[in-house]
Structures are given as structure tokens and as C-alpha cells.
Design a protein around this motif. Structure first.
Motif, PDB file in Angstrom:
ATOM      1  N   GLY A   1      57.761 146.865  65.221  1.00 20.83           N
ATOM      2  CA  GLY A   1      57.641 148.305  65.014  1.00 20.83           C
ATOM      3  C   GLY A   1      58.390 148.814  63.799  1.00 20.83           C
ATOM      4  O   GLY A   1      58.325 150.007  63.494  1.00 20.83           O
ATOM      5  N   ALA A   2      59.111 147.936  63.093  1.00 24.79           N
ATOM      6  CA  ALA A   2      59.812 148.361  61.879  1.00 24.79           C
ATOM      7  C   ALA A   2      58.802 148.875  60.860  1.00 24.79           C
ATOM      8  O   ALA A   2      57.660 148.424  60.812  1.00 24.79           O
ATOM      9  N   ARG A   3      59.227 149.842  60.041  1.00 31.67           N
ATOM     10  CA  ARG A   3      58.344 150.396  59.003  1.00 31.67           C
ATOM     11  C   ARG A   3      58.135 149.345  57.913  1.00 31.67           C
ATOM     12  O   ARG A   3      58.965 149.156  57.045  1.00 31.67           O
ATOM     13  N   ARG A   4      57.012 148.692  57.984  1.00 26.90           N
ATOM     14  CA  ARG A   4      56.662 147.686  56.995  1.00 26.90           C
ATOM     15  C   ARG A   4      55.316 148.058  56.393  1.00 26.90           C
ATOM     16  O   ARG A   4      54.526 148.755  57.013  1.00 26.90           O
ATOM     17  N   GLY A   5      55.075 147.608  55.193  1.00 28.19           N
ATOM     18  CA  GLY A   5      53.811 147.892  54.558  1.00 28.19           C
ATOM     19  C   GLY A   5      53.563 146.973  53.385  1.00 28.19           C
ATOM     20  O   GLY A   5      54.431 146.208  52.980  1.00 28.19           O
ATOM     21  N   GLU A   6      52.374 147.075  52.841  1.00 28.76           N
ATOM     22  CA  GLU A   6      52.000 146.293  51.676  1.00 28.76           C
ATOM     23  C   GLU A   6      52.473 146.998  50.412  1.00 28.76           C
ATOM     24  O   GLU A   6      53.078 148.066  50.470  1.00 28.76           O
ATOM     25  N   MET A   7      52.174 146.404  49.286  1.00 29.18           N
ATOM     26  CA  MET A   7      52.656 146.892  47.990  1.00 29.18           C
ATOM     27  C   MET A   7      52.323 148.368  47.779  1.00 29.18           C
ATOM     28  O   MET A   7      53.176 149.118  47.310  1.00 29.18           O
ATOM     29  N   GLU A   8      51.124 148.819  48.130  1.00 31.61           N
ATOM     30  CA  GLU A   8      50.747 150.215  47.885  1.00 31.61           C
ATOM     31  C   GLU A   8      51.569 151.175  48.744  1.00 31.61           C
ATOM     32  O   GLU A   8      51.948 152.246  48.285  1.00 31.61           O
ATOM     33  N   ALA A   9      51.860 150.806  49.991  1.00 30.12           N
ATOM     34  CA  ALA A   9      52.700 151.661  50.844  1.00 30.12           C
ATOM     35  C   ALA A   9      54.115 151.736  50.268  1.00 30.12           C
ATOM     36  O   ALA A   9      54.748 152.796  50.281  1.00 30.12           O
ATOM     37  N   ALA A  10      54.614 150.618  49.752  1.00 31.20           N
ATOM     38  CA  ALA A  10      55.938 150.610  49.124  1.00 31.20           C
ATOM     39  C   ALA A  10      55.928 151.452  47.849  1.00 31.20           C
ATOM     40  O   ALA A  10      56.883 152.183  47.562  1.00 31.20           O
ATOM     41  N   ALA A  11      54.837 151.377  47.085  1.00 33.86           N
ATOM     42  CA  ALA A  11      54.724 152.186  45.867  1.00 33.86           C
ATOM     43  C   ALA A  11      54.706 153.673  46.208  1.00 33.86           C
ATOM     44  O   ALA A  11      55.338 154.486  45.524  1.00 33.86           O
ATOM     45  N   ASP A  12      54.012 154.022  47.283  1.00 33.21           N
ATOM     46  CA  ASP A  12      53.985 155.422  47.714  1.00 33.21           C
ATOM     47  C   ASP A  12      55.382 155.892  48.093  1.00 33.21           C
ATOM     48  O   ASP A  12      55.816 156.974  47.696  1.00 33.21           O
ATOM     49  N   LEU A  13      56.113 155.070  48.827  1.00 32.59           N
ATOM     50  CA  LEU A  13      57.472 155.466  49.194  1.00 32.59           C
ATOM     51  C   LEU A  13      58.355 155.551  47.952  1.00 32.59           C
ATOM     52  O   LEU A  13      59.180 156.458  47.825  1.00 32.59           O
ATOM     53  N   ALA A  14      58.177 154.636  47.004  1.00 31.36           N
ATOM     54  CA  ALA A  14      58.951 154.685  45.758  1.00 31.36           C
ATOM     55  C   ALA A  14      58.697 155.999  45.023  1.00 31.36           C
ATOM     56  O   ALA A  14      59.638 156.614  44.503  1.00 31.36           O
ATOM     57  N   ARG A  15      57.450 156.440  44.983  1.00 29.71           N
ATOM     58  CA  ARG A  15      57.141 157.723  44.333  1.00 29.71           C
ATOM     59  C   ARG A  15      57.859 158.873  45.037  1.00 29.71           C
ATOM     60  O   ARG A  15      58.378 159.789  44.400  1.00 29.71           O
ATOM     61  N   ARG A  16      57.898 158.822  46.353  1.00 29.92           N
ATOM     62  CA  ARG A  16      58.578 159.878  47.115  1.00 29.92           C
ATOM     63  C   ARG A  16      60.086 159.841  46.851  1.00 29.92           C
ATOM     64  O   ARG A  16      60.721 160.901  46.745  1.00 29.92           O
ATOM     65  N   VAL A  17      60.668 158.654  46.769  1.00 28.03           N
ATOM     66  CA  VAL A  17      62.097 158.541  46.430  1.00 28.03           C
ATOM     67  C   VAL A  17      62.333 159.155  45.060  1.00 28.03           C
ATOM     68  O   VAL A  17      63.279 159.936  44.856  1.00 28.03           O
ATOM     69  N   ARG A  18      61.502 158.799  44.098  1.00 25.79           N
ATOM     70  CA  ARG A  18      61.667 159.301  42.722  1.00 25.79           C
ATOM     71  C   ARG A  18      61.637 160.831  42.704  1.00 25.79           C
ATOM     72  O   ARG A  18      62.401 161.468  41.973  1.00 25.79           O
ATOM     73  N   GLU A  19      60.772 161.439  43.514  1.00 28.60           N
ATOM     74  CA  GLU A  19      60.699 162.893  43.575  1.00 28.60           C
ATOM     75  C   GLU A  19      61.989 163.517  44.113  1.00 28.60           C
ATOM     76  O   GLU A  19      62.289 164.674  43.810  1.00 28.60           O
ATOM     77  N   GLU A  20      62.725 162.780  44.916  1.00 32.85           N
ATOM     78  CA  GLU A  20      63.987 163.296  45.479  1.00 32.85           C
ATOM     79  C   GLU A  20      65.169 163.174  44.518  1.00 32.85           C
ATOM     80  O   GLU A  20      66.216 163.736  44.770  1.00 32.85           O
ATOM     81  N   LEU A  21      65.001 162.404  43.459  1.00 33.47           N
ATOM     82  CA  LEU A  21      66.135 162.192  42.521  1.00 33.47           C
ATOM     83  C   LEU A  21      66.357 163.400  41.638  1.00 33.47           C
ATOM     84  O   LEU A  21      65.486 164.122  41.294  1.00 33.47           O
TER      85      LEU A  21
END
Length: 147
Positions: free
Chosen positions: A127-147
Motif C-alpha cells: 500500500g506504500a505510494r509507489r509509481g512509475e517514472m511518470e507518477a514520480a515526474a508528476d510529484l517532482a513537478r508538484r514539489v518544484r511548485e512548492e519551492l
């Protein structure tokens, strides 16, 4: 080890793909969402970030005071970004066992993580939040928006 044989240097230099590119790219520090690894693995724990000095330095002791301060400042900023996205905690560690280039791991604990799951297993319990490269890229974009 030289830069050419170092996985972290290859990630920072863009020779190994990281989800949505570098989150941070200053003269001193590079940071990115951990890519799926080892290849051909195709999933990764979402939110697992790495903060690294650009200079190939084995550990904290090898950094100058200025480099250490900037790495530490980005650890704090990126931790705040993960918390803004819902992480209840952000675990930090720098192990330096497999790759001889300092890389500080930021591993979020997401709110749905059961209380009995220890910090060492927040990324691999069922049940851990895991995903493929595109899901990780989406989260990276969201992190970048918070910086």
C-alpha cells in the motif's frame, strides 16, 4: 571513483534520467526525485528525493563549510515542500555505502502509512505510494511548485 563512473554524478549531469529533471540545480547543489533503480525496475517510492553536492565528494566531511550549508538548506527547503504536499514526516539519511558521492535521502511518510510501519519500511509496505517514472515526474513537478 571518478565522476564518469559515479551514478550520482551521472544523474546530476543528465546522463541518467531522473523524473522531470533536476528540482534544484545551483552551482553547488543538485536535487532530484529518485528514479526507478536498478534498471529495468519501473517503479519508485513517490516523494523519495536526493540532495547532492555537484562536486564529487564522498561524505559530509569532504564538503567545505559553504557546500555543507547549501546542502543542508536544500534539505530543509525540500522537506518543507514534501510536508506542504501532505507528508507527515520527512526522514533524512545519508548512507554512502553503495555510491561514493554524498547524497542525502529525503523519504516522506505519507498520512495513510499505518502507525506500526517503521521509518525503514515506509517505502515498501503493501500500500506504500509507489509509481512509475511518470507518477514520480508528476510529484517532482508538484514539489518544484512548492519551492
Amino acid at each position: 571513483m571518478e565522476r564518469s563512473g559515479c551514478l550520482v554524478c551521472q544523474e546530476i549531469d543528465g546522463e541518467v534520467a531522473v523524473p522531470d529533471g533536476l528540482l534544484v540545480d545551483t552551482d553547488t547543489v543538485g536535487a532530484f526525485h529518485r528514479p526507478p533503480w536498478p534498471e529495468p525496475d519501473d517503479d519508485v517510492f513517490l516523494g523519495h528525493l536526493l540532495v547532492c553536492p555537484h562536486r564529487h565528494a564522498a561524505d559530509w566531511a569532504a564538503l567545505t563549510d559553504d557546500e555543507a550549508a547549501e546542502v543542508g538548506a536544500w534539505v530543509a527547503r525540500l522537506s518543507r515542500a514534501l510536508k506542504a504536499l501532505g507528508a507527515t514526516r520527512v526522514y533524512t539519511m545519508s548512507l554512502g555505502h553503495a555510491v561514493d558521492h554524498l547524497h542525502v535521502h529525503l523519504v516522506p511518510r505519507w498520512p495513510e502509512t499505518p502507525d506500526d510501519v517503521s521509518w525503514q519500511h515506509v517505502d515498501d509496505y503493501p500500500g506504500a505510494r509507489r509509481g512509475e517514472m511518470e507518477a514520480a515526474a508528476d510529484l517532482a513537478r508538484r514539489v518544484r511548485e512548492e519551492l
